[in-house]
Design an enzyme around this catalytic site. Structure first.
Site, PDB file in Angstrom:
ATOM      1  N   LYS A  66       0.802  -1.228   0.000  1.00 45.06           N
ATOM      2  CA  LYS A  66       0.000   0.000   0.000  1.00 45.06           C
ATOM      3  C   LYS A  66       0.839   1.285   0.000  1.00 45.06           C
ATOM      4  O   LYS A  66       0.399   2.307  -0.526  1.00 45.06           O
ATOM      5  CB  LYS A  66      -0.940   0.015   1.214  1.00 45.06           C
ATOM      6  CG  LYS A  66      -2.118  -0.929   1.084  1.00 45.06           C
ATOM      7  CD  LYS A  66      -3.037  -0.800   2.286  1.00 45.06           C
ATOM      8  CE  LYS A  66      -4.235  -1.716   2.165  1.00 45.06           C
ATOM      9  NZ  LYS A  66      -5.165  -1.588   3.294  1.00 45.06           N
ATOM     10  N   ASP A 102     -10.080   2.918   2.538  1.00 44.79           N
ATOM     11  CA  ASP A 102     -10.146   2.218   3.833  1.00 44.79           C
ATOM     12  C   ASP A 102     -10.789   3.083   4.914  1.00 44.79           C
ATOM     13  O   ASP A 102     -11.620   2.589   5.698  1.00 44.79           O
ATOM     14  CB  ASP A 102      -8.738   1.834   4.302  1.00 44.79           C
ATOM     15  CG  ASP A 102      -8.204   0.602   3.595  1.00 44.79           C
ATOM     16  OD1 ASP A 102      -9.012  -0.223   3.146  1.00 44.79           O
ATOM     17  OD2 ASP A 102      -6.970   0.466   3.494  1.00 44.79           O
TER      18      ASP A 102
HETATM   19  P1  NAP Z   1       0.228  -4.199  10.072  1.00 46.49           P
HETATM   20  O1  NAP Z   1       0.516  -2.889   9.443  1.00 46.49           O
HETATM   21  O2  NAP Z   1       1.168  -5.337   9.882  1.00 46.49           O
HETATM   22  O3  NAP Z   1       0.034  -3.951  11.668  1.00 46.49           O
HETATM   23  C1  NAP Z   1      -0.173  -5.032  12.525  1.00 46.49           C
HETATM   24  C2  NAP Z   1      -0.484  -4.520  13.924  1.00 46.49           C
HETATM   25  O4  NAP Z   1      -0.815  -5.649  14.750  1.00 46.49           O
HETATM   26  C3  NAP Z   1       0.683  -3.811  14.612  1.00 46.49           C
HETATM   27  O5  NAP Z   1       0.187  -2.808  15.456  1.00 46.49           O
HETATM   28  C4  NAP Z   1       1.303  -4.962  15.431  1.00 46.49           C
HETATM   29  O6  NAP Z   1       2.034  -4.513  16.561  1.00 46.49           O
HETATM   30  C5  NAP Z   1       0.061  -5.689  15.870  1.00 46.49           C
HETATM   31  N1  NAP Z   1       0.301  -7.089  16.227  1.00 46.49           N
HETATM   32  C6  NAP Z   1       0.538  -8.127  15.381  1.00 46.49           C
HETATM   33  N2  NAP Z   1       0.676  -9.276  16.063  1.00 46.49           N
HETATM   34  C7  NAP Z   1       0.531  -8.957  17.383  1.00 46.49           C
HETATM   35  C8  NAP Z   1       0.575  -9.709  18.587  1.00 46.49           C
HETATM   36  N3  NAP Z   1       0.819 -11.036  18.582  1.00 46.49           N
HETATM   37  N4  NAP Z   1       0.385  -9.063  19.762  1.00 46.49           N
HETATM   38  C9  NAP Z   1       0.139  -7.742  19.781  1.00 46.49           C
HETATM   39  N5  NAP Z   1       0.094  -6.964  18.669  1.00 46.49           N
HETATM   40  C10 NAP Z   1       0.287  -7.570  17.487  1.00 46.49           C
HETATM   41  O7  NAP Z   1      -1.189  -4.772   9.578  1.00 46.49           O
HETATM   42  P2  NAP Z   1      -2.487  -3.909   9.116  1.00 46.49           P
HETATM   43  O8  NAP Z   1      -2.465  -3.747   7.653  1.00 46.49           O
HETATM   44  O9  NAP Z   1      -2.574  -2.713   9.977  1.00 46.49           O
HETATM   45  O10 NAP Z   1      -3.656  -4.960   9.434  1.00 46.49           O
HETATM   46  C11 NAP Z   1      -3.981  -5.299  10.766  1.00 46.49           C
HETATM   47  C12 NAP Z   1      -5.281  -6.092  10.828  1.00 46.49           C
HETATM   48  O11 NAP Z   1      -6.368  -5.309  10.347  1.00 46.49           O
HETATM   49  C13 NAP Z   1      -5.286  -7.372   9.999  1.00 46.49           C
HETATM   50  O12 NAP Z   1      -5.943  -8.387  10.731  1.00 46.49           O
HETATM   51  C14 NAP Z   1      -6.114  -7.017   8.778  1.00 46.49           C
HETATM   52  O13 NAP Z   1      -6.792  -8.126   8.210  1.00 46.49           O
HETATM   53  C15 NAP Z   1      -7.112  -6.051   9.394  1.00 46.49           C
HETATM   54  N6  NAP Z   1      -7.664  -5.135   8.381  1.00 46.49           N
HETATM   55  C16 NAP Z   1      -8.998  -5.229   8.110  1.00 46.49           C
HETATM   56  C17 NAP Z   1      -9.550  -4.390   7.170  1.00 46.49           C
HETATM   57  C18 NAP Z   1     -11.024  -4.488   6.877  1.00 46.49           C
HETATM   58  O14 NAP Z   1     -11.455  -3.978   5.832  1.00 46.49           O
HETATM   59  N7  NAP Z   1     -11.809  -5.070   7.754  1.00 46.49           N
HETATM   60  C19 NAP Z   1      -8.759  -3.460   6.477  1.00 46.49           C
HETATM   61  C20 NAP Z   1      -7.393  -3.392   6.785  1.00 46.49           C
HETATM   62  C21 NAP Z   1      -6.857  -4.248   7.742  1.00 46.49           C
HETATM   63  P3  NAP Z   1       3.604  -4.127  16.440  1.00 46.49           P
HETATM   64  O15 NAP Z   1       3.662  -2.724  15.894  1.00 46.49           O
HETATM   65  O16 NAP Z   1       4.087  -4.225  17.846  1.00 46.49           O
HETATM   66  O17 NAP Z   1       4.223  -5.137  15.520  1.00 46.49           O
END
Ligand code: NAP
Length: 281
Positions: A66, A102
């Site tokens: 992205k 988003d």
């Molecule tokens: P990202 O940029 O990789 O961020 C992941 C986040 O999750 C970070 O804050 C990370 O913390 C945290 N995290 C991951 N594993 C963890 C754990 N075991 N314990 C605590 N914190 C943890 O990913 P993203 O793109 O933001 O996406 C995150 C989620 O949102 C995904 O599940 C995705 O499917 C969902 N999402 C949904 C939509 C929708 O349309 N519904 C749209 C976008 C995203 P750290 O910074 O400490 O690594």
């Protein structure tokens, strides 16, 4: 001639966008084939270049491309520019223009499916990655009174909060640990989980960032994770007597906004919801 559209990401095995976007094109009798395009970073520029061909309608973009994809486009919509992330590529007079739907999808789902207007609320956002950035941007834009960002890596939450120092809402960062997390939960009207905790097929599958003891019954708990529909966090929220909202509506609304940008037509929302639910069943 059938035109092509699709989603760039890597890996893409679990994406359901092809299912509900194809259902929308078919329902509207548009001759478009929407594909999953799993593309690793080193091939991204070459693959994006193909969109310039007349046979292509446009594209969605997901993790991990992205941010990087911006440099392969001709122009950015102001919101995509401000967010620093593109999830939709639209062809406008032969130019590739990056949009971000988003933030719109997140607030649309909250209003329509969560019956919640974020204006004036006290909000807790869990996570500080790409989805958190869209969430904070959207919620501050929608007029929340205060917003706390809690993240496992505190420095990331602090960096995100620092971008909103001049905002009308008070935005602060806390570690994702007691007692700060418990304190933030106690005052939150709305809790938004943007971490991947609880996501199927992820290393944190089955995990929850909060348990029922720390969730107030007056809060709305909004989990952006959409697979599974009933996440461990939503189960904890229900046990606490709180209202809940899952991530599927946001996914569908952001996709519907992309569809409307590509086609100039209203998206068949009900058809998209039905196809998305079927894809996850
Ligand atoms: P990202 O940029 O990789 O961020 C992941 C986040 O999750 C970070 O804050 C990370 O913390 C945290 N995290 C991951 N594993 C963890 C754990 N075991 N314990 C605590 N914190 C943890 O990913 P993203 O793109 O933001 O996406 C995150 C989620 O949102 C995904 O599940 C995705 O499917 C969902 N999402 C949904 C939509 C929708 O349309 N519904 C749209 C976008 C995203 P750290 O910074 O400490 O690594």
């Amino acid at each position: 001639m059938t035109r092509l559209a699709g989603i760039f990401g890597y890996p893409l095995g679990h994406s359901i966008s092809p299912r509900f976007q194809q259902a929308a094109f078919d329902h509207c009798s548009l001759d478009v084939s929407y594909k999953a395009w799993p593309v690793a970073t080193d091939r991204l520029e070459a693959e994006v270049r193909k969109l310039r061909d007349d046979g292509y309608l446009g594209a969605n973009v997901t993790v991990p491309h992205k941010e990087r994809i911006r440099s392969y486009l001709d122009d950015l919509d102001p919101l995509a520019e401000a967010l620093g992330a593109v999830n939709t590529i639209v062809k406008e007079d032969g130019r590739l223009v990056g949009y971000n739907t988003d933030a719109h999808g997140l607030v649309e789902a909250l209003r329509k499916d969560g019956a919640c207007d974020p204006k004036g609320l006290s909000v807790l956002v869990l996570g500080a990655g790409g989805a958190a950035r869209a969430a904070v941007f959207a919620l501050v834009g929608a007029g929340v009174a205060s917003l706390t960002i809690a993240n496992r890596t505190l420095a990331r939450a602090e960096l995100l909060a620092s971008e909103f120092e001049a905002a009308s809402a008070a935005v602060e960062a806390v570690p994702m640990q007691e007692p700060a997390l418990v304190g933030a939960c106690k005052k939150a009207d709305l809790i938004v989980n943007t971490t991947s905790m609880g996501m199927r097929h992820s290393p944190a599958e089955g995990e929850t960032p909060l348990n029922a003891k720390t969730i107030r019954s007056q809060s709305l708990v909004y989990d952006l994770v959409y697979n599974p529909a009933e996440t461990p966090l939503l189960a904890e929220a229900k046990a606490a007597g709180a209202k809940t909202l899952g991530g599927l509506p946001m996914l569908v609304y952001q996709g519907a906004a992309s569809f409307e940008l590509w086609t100039g037509r209203p998206a068949p929302i009900d058809v998209m919801f039905e196809a998305a639910r079927r894809a996850l069943a």
